[in-house]
Enzyme design. Structure first.
Site, PDB file in Angstrom:
ATOM      1  N   SER A 157       0.844  -1.193   0.000  1.00  0.00           N
ATOM      2  CA  SER A 157       0.000   0.000   0.000  1.00  0.00           C
ATOM      3  C   SER A 157       0.881   1.246   0.000  1.00  0.00           C
ATOM      4  O   SER A 157       1.971   1.240   0.588  1.00  0.00           O
ATOM      5  CB  SER A 157      -0.883   0.008   1.252  1.00  0.00           C
ATOM      6  OG  SER A 157      -1.505   1.261   1.406  1.00  0.00           O
ATOM      7  N   TYR A 173      -0.766  -0.266  10.438  1.00  0.00           N
ATOM      8  CA  TYR A 173      -0.893  -0.676   9.029  1.00  0.00           C
ATOM      9  C   TYR A 173       0.232  -0.071   8.193  1.00  0.00           C
ATOM     10  O   TYR A 173       0.885  -0.770   7.414  1.00  0.00           O
ATOM     11  CB  TYR A 173      -2.255  -0.232   8.502  1.00  0.00           C
ATOM     12  CG  TYR A 173      -2.549  -0.653   7.080  1.00  0.00           C
ATOM     13  CD1 TYR A 173      -2.954  -1.959   6.802  1.00  0.00           C
ATOM     14  CD2 TYR A 173      -2.438   0.245   6.022  1.00  0.00           C
ATOM     15  CE1 TYR A 173      -3.239  -2.357   5.501  1.00  0.00           C
ATOM     16  CE2 TYR A 173      -2.719  -0.135   4.723  1.00  0.00           C
ATOM     17  CZ  TYR A 173      -3.128  -1.442   4.471  1.00  0.00           C
ATOM     18  OH  TYR A 173      -3.407  -1.830   3.171  1.00  0.00           O
TER      19      TYR A 173
END
Ligand SMILES: NC(=O)c1ccc[n+]([C@@H]2O[C@H](COP(=O)([O-])OP(=O)(O)OC[C@H]3O[C@@H](n4cnc5c(N)ncnc54)[C@H](OP(=O)(O)O)[C@@H]3O)[C@@H](O)[C@H]2O)c1
Length: 250
Positions: A157, A173
């Site tokens: 990501s 994350y």
């Protein structure tokens, strides 16, 4: 009309992964399901790795009834013994794994609202255990069964990107994906003598349980980058972070 569209899609990707066997984690829903489906349509034997065996069997059967080749396996990527069992199970039917897609990942609600200055180590640990150590466990277990020319594709990501503006949310994350990117680079360097290409990619903001309904990318479009990385000819341009079919900054 629906048949013509399906036929057209089949023609576009047909044969790109003929003869290849691909393992995809988190293939029960979201981006992983779309990748496993796209790979089957491109001619691979697509192995849907899920946590719920019934779901995996139903998804593989659905592909087979449409004329594609698919199988399933069961593992929670946080559990090393389940991954060992997965390897033993799959090796009986698929002695060689050409492509490994590490897609399974979590972005916990508590993390979405967590400020880096108030990071909860338990949230960090749970997230890293899936997003980083889960990938490490899968790679360590499957690399011995991958041939020269194999591919490892990590779904990462831009939230883990060091270039650009850092965001003051999602520290568990974001750091997990930054670590995943470094692991991708290091693995690529390590496996270059076996011609195994290792890359990570950002799928966009994708309409899944994780991305939510306001996201802008369909899972099927996100899967196109995975297919591109799995099917592209051998290249020394590996160990990269991709957005679409273009390498981007780490
Ligand atoms: N959606 C986005 O906008 C977006 C953006 C950038 C990157 N990504 C990345 O894309 C990947 C897929 O995300 P998604 O949007 O498809 O998410 P999702 O819809 O929430 O699906 C997550 C998948 O991961 C599996 N999973 C979670 N923990 C697992 C574990 N411990 N062991 C095995 N499987 C596990 C889930 O399995 P169960 O069904 O069993 O829970 C599910 O199949 C993730 O790595 C995510 O970080 C997503």
């Amino acid at each position: 009309m629906a048949t013509r569209v399906a036929t057209q899609q089949k023609t576009d990707v047909q044969g790109q992964l003929d003869g290849k066997t691909a393992v995809i984690t988190g293939a029960g829903r979201g981006i992983g399901k779309a990748i496993a489906t796209a790979f089957a349509r491109a001619g691979a034997c697509s192995i849907f790795v899920v946590r719920d065996r019934e779901l995996g069997e139903a998804l593989a059967e659905e592909q087979r009834t449409q004329g594609y080749t698919a199988d399933c396996g069961v593992a929670d990527v946080t559990d090393a013994s389940q991954i060992s069992m997965l390897v033993l199970d799959l090796m009986q039917r698929h002695p060689v794994i050409d492509v490994l897609v590490n897609n399974a990942g979590i972005f916990l609600d508590a993390d979405r609202h967590m400020r880096p200055s108030e990071s909860d180590p338990l949230i960090m640990e749970e997230t890293w255990n899936t997003n980083v150590l889960g990938v490490v466990r899968m790679c360590s277990a499957f690399i011995p069964h991958m041939p020269k020319g194999g591919r490892i594709i990590n779904v990462s990501s831009t939230m883990g990107q060091l270039a650009g503006e850092p965001q003051a949310r999602g520290p568990a994350y974001s750091t997990s994906k930054a670590a995943l990117n470094m692991y991708t680079q290091m693995l690529a360097a390590d496996l270059s003598d076996r011609n195994i290409m290792v890359d990570s990619f950002h799928p966009g903001w994708v309409k899944t349980d994780m991305g939510g309904p306001r996201a802008t990318v369909e899972p099927e479009d996100a899967a196109k980058t995975a297919l591109f990385l799995a099917a592209r000819p051998h290249s020394t341009e590996t160990g990269l972070f991709w957005k679409g079919t273009t390498p981007t900054e780490w």
